[in-house]
Design an enzyme around this catalytic site. Structure first.
Site, mmCIF file in Angstrom:
data_model
loop_
_atom_site.group_PDB
_atom_site.id
_atom_site.type_symbol
_atom_site.label_atom_id
_atom_site.label_comp_id
_atom_site.label_asym_id
_atom_site.label_seq_id
_atom_site.Cartn_x
_atom_site.Cartn_y
_atom_site.Cartn_z
ATOM 1 N N TYR A 63 -13.179 -6.214 4.796
ATOM 2 C CA TYR A 63 -12.289 -6.410 3.702
ATOM 3 C C TYR A 63 -12.152 -7.499 3.897
ATOM 4 C CZ TYR A 63 -6.694 -6.180 3.033
ATOM 5 O OH TYR A 63 -5.722 -6.866 2.084
ATOM 6 N N ASP A 112 -14.747 -15.985 6.915
ATOM 7 C CA ASP A 112 -13.921 -15.207 6.469
ATOM 8 C C ASP A 112 -12.755 -14.738 8.194
ATOM 9 O OD1 ASP A 112 -10.950 -13.487 6.358
ATOM 10 O OD2 ASP A 112 -11.826 -11.584 5.067
ATOM 11 N N TYR A 153 0.543 -1.477 -0.623
ATOM 12 C CA TYR A 153 -0.020 0.239 0.320
ATOM 13 C C TYR A 153 1.267 0.894 -0.232
ATOM 14 C CZ TYR A 153 -2.739 -3.547 1.615
ATOM 15 O OH TYR A 153 -3.592 -5.147 1.690
ATOM 16 N N LYS A 198 -3.227 -16.721 7.784
ATOM 17 C CA LYS A 198 -2.228 -15.774 8.431
ATOM 18 C C LYS A 198 -1.515 -16.547 9.982
ATOM 19 C CE LYS A 198 -3.785 -11.139 7.849
ATOM 20 N NZ LYS A 198 -3.065 -10.516 6.934
#
Length: 429
Positions: A144, A245, A17, A274
């Site tokens: 997200y 998610d 980003y 993760k």
């Protein structure tokens, strides 16, 4: 030499980003151990981020490291097409021990975003094999789900960092974000927007997808467990697959092994990543029911059309299996509870600070929301100079430390935040 490396980095290497022409400063890491990152300068800083939620046992964990080295000496990689190996078998067996019995079929993939892509493909192919055309997903605002195209199509099109692509992405349904906080009194008005969308579009919705309890990059909001229960009920009522998610929240971060457990529900498709490997390597998985898996698979000649090159990588599977076996000892429960209690006792004292508009704590997650945007470059430098690694965004300072962190480290993290919020130069007015 050190300066030359940083100059090379700023000219040639893209970071998450960020811009390649005017990048934010980077800090050269020499090594990492426990809760510490050691900079090239020799400065040791306490990591308050677990490398974006993943390094739950800290860095260089002796058991995970030993297991990984043993696997390196055996086999590092082999294609998964037509081949199975022991690390993948052991990992999937270990996963089934911590998952609901309903979730039986596991697709191993590379990253969280790919896990979302796979989940959405599963839902689409499920309906296609049912001879029904359903291509639209229902989700909630401020969500997200990753950076690949299908994943960003279900991120909030107005508030997300991906709005640049909104004109070329498929259009999905977005319910209003939940407004009732995790422990506030429930009111059914909070589900009305979602209810209206699912009732009026039930015949076109391929699946519902959302982050459970915690919305991450969308503002680190915690919503009510009843909202998730109602979503599960409505998905059951209209026979629509529910995709959960858990890429950020899975493996203990919210105080439960998986955040959906707070609502006592079970998804039809689950995405994890993760912390799956304890932050050692990249690995993710999409897990579904036999009903969905067999419906996808039974319509010959169609098979499930996805197959990453590094799917089921033996190194990643091996360390993930050992990570889950560590978690099954349940030491993490006491660790996360201790962190949560410390956050509650110390951070809520800042609620009356004129720069802070909200503080939220759940499990090993603390969120400090400010009234003004943060100057990331200056605040990051401030934290590093103080000896901590905290990576804010927009108006949010948040902590997701490794579970092994000690009270003395937590104290320093919070003290750094106290000092930062008193410094006008670190904010954009």
């Amino acid at each position: 030499m050190k300066q030359n490396n940083l100059q090379f980095n700023s000219k040639h290497i893209w970071h998450p980003y960020d811009s390649i022409s005017k990048p934010l400063p980077c800090y050269m890491i020499q090594s990492a151990c426990g809760v510490y990152l050691k900079l090239d300068s020799g400065l040791k800083i306490i990591d308050g981020m677990s490398s974006w939620w993943s390094a739950i046992h800290g860095y260089n964990h002796p058991i995970l490291k030993k297991h990984l080295v043993q696997q390196v000496n055996n086999i590092t990689h082999v294609m998964f097409g037509g081949i199975i190996h022991k690390p993948a078998l052991l990992l999937c067996k270990e996963l089934l021990k911590i998952l609901p019995k309903k979730l039986k079929c596991i697709f191993l993939c590379d990253s969280g975003s790919v896990a979302i892509e796979v989940a959405m493909k599963m839902a689409l192919q499920y309906w296609n094999n049912n001879k029904k055309t359903r291509r639209i997903f229902l989700t909630i605002r401020n969500g997200y789900h990753g950076d690949t195209f299908s994943a960003i199509s279900v991120c909030d099109p107005k508030n997300s960092m991906h709005k640049l692509y909104k004109t070329i992405l498929p259009k999905h349904f977005f319910a209003k974000k939940p407004k009732i906080f995790f422990k506030e009194k429930w009111n059914n008005y909070d589900i009305h927007s979602f209810l209206d969308l699912i009732v009026n579009n039930q015949s076109t919705i391929a699946g519902v997808i959302l982050e459970p309890i915690l919305q991450g990059i969308g503002g680190m909001q915690f919503y009510h467990v009843e909202y998730l229960k109602q979503v599960r009920l409505l998905c059951n009522m209209y026979d629509i697959p529910l995709i959960i998610d858990e890429i950020a929240t899975g493996f203990g971060r919210t105080g439960k092994m998986f955040a959906y457990e707070h609502a006592n529900i079970i998804p039809d498709i689950l995405c994890i990543g993760k912390a799956l490997t304890g932050g050692m390597m990249t690995l993710a998985a999409t897990i579904t029911t036999k009903k969905i898996a067999h419906q996808i698979s039974n319509n010959y000649p169609y098979k499930f059309m996805h197959g990453p090159t590094f799917m089921g990588n033996p190194l990643a599977c091996s360390v993930a299996q050992k990570n889950i076996s560590l978690l099954r000892k349940n030491i993490w429960k006491k660790q996360v509870k201790r962190i949560e209690k410390y956050f509650q006792n110390k951070l809520f004292l800042l609620l009356n600070h004129p720069r802070i508009c909200a503080i939220r704590v759940i499990g090993a997650i603390a969120v400090i929301e400010c009234y003004h945007n943060i100057n990331l470059k200056l605040m990051q430098k401030f934290f590093v100079n103080y000896g901590v690694w905290i990576r804010p965004f927009k108006q949010i300072i948040y902590l997701t430390p490794p579970y092994i962190i000690k009270t003395i480290h937590l104290k320093k993290l919070i003290q750094s935040i106290k000092l930062a919020i008193n410094d006008n130069s670190l904010f954009i007015f």
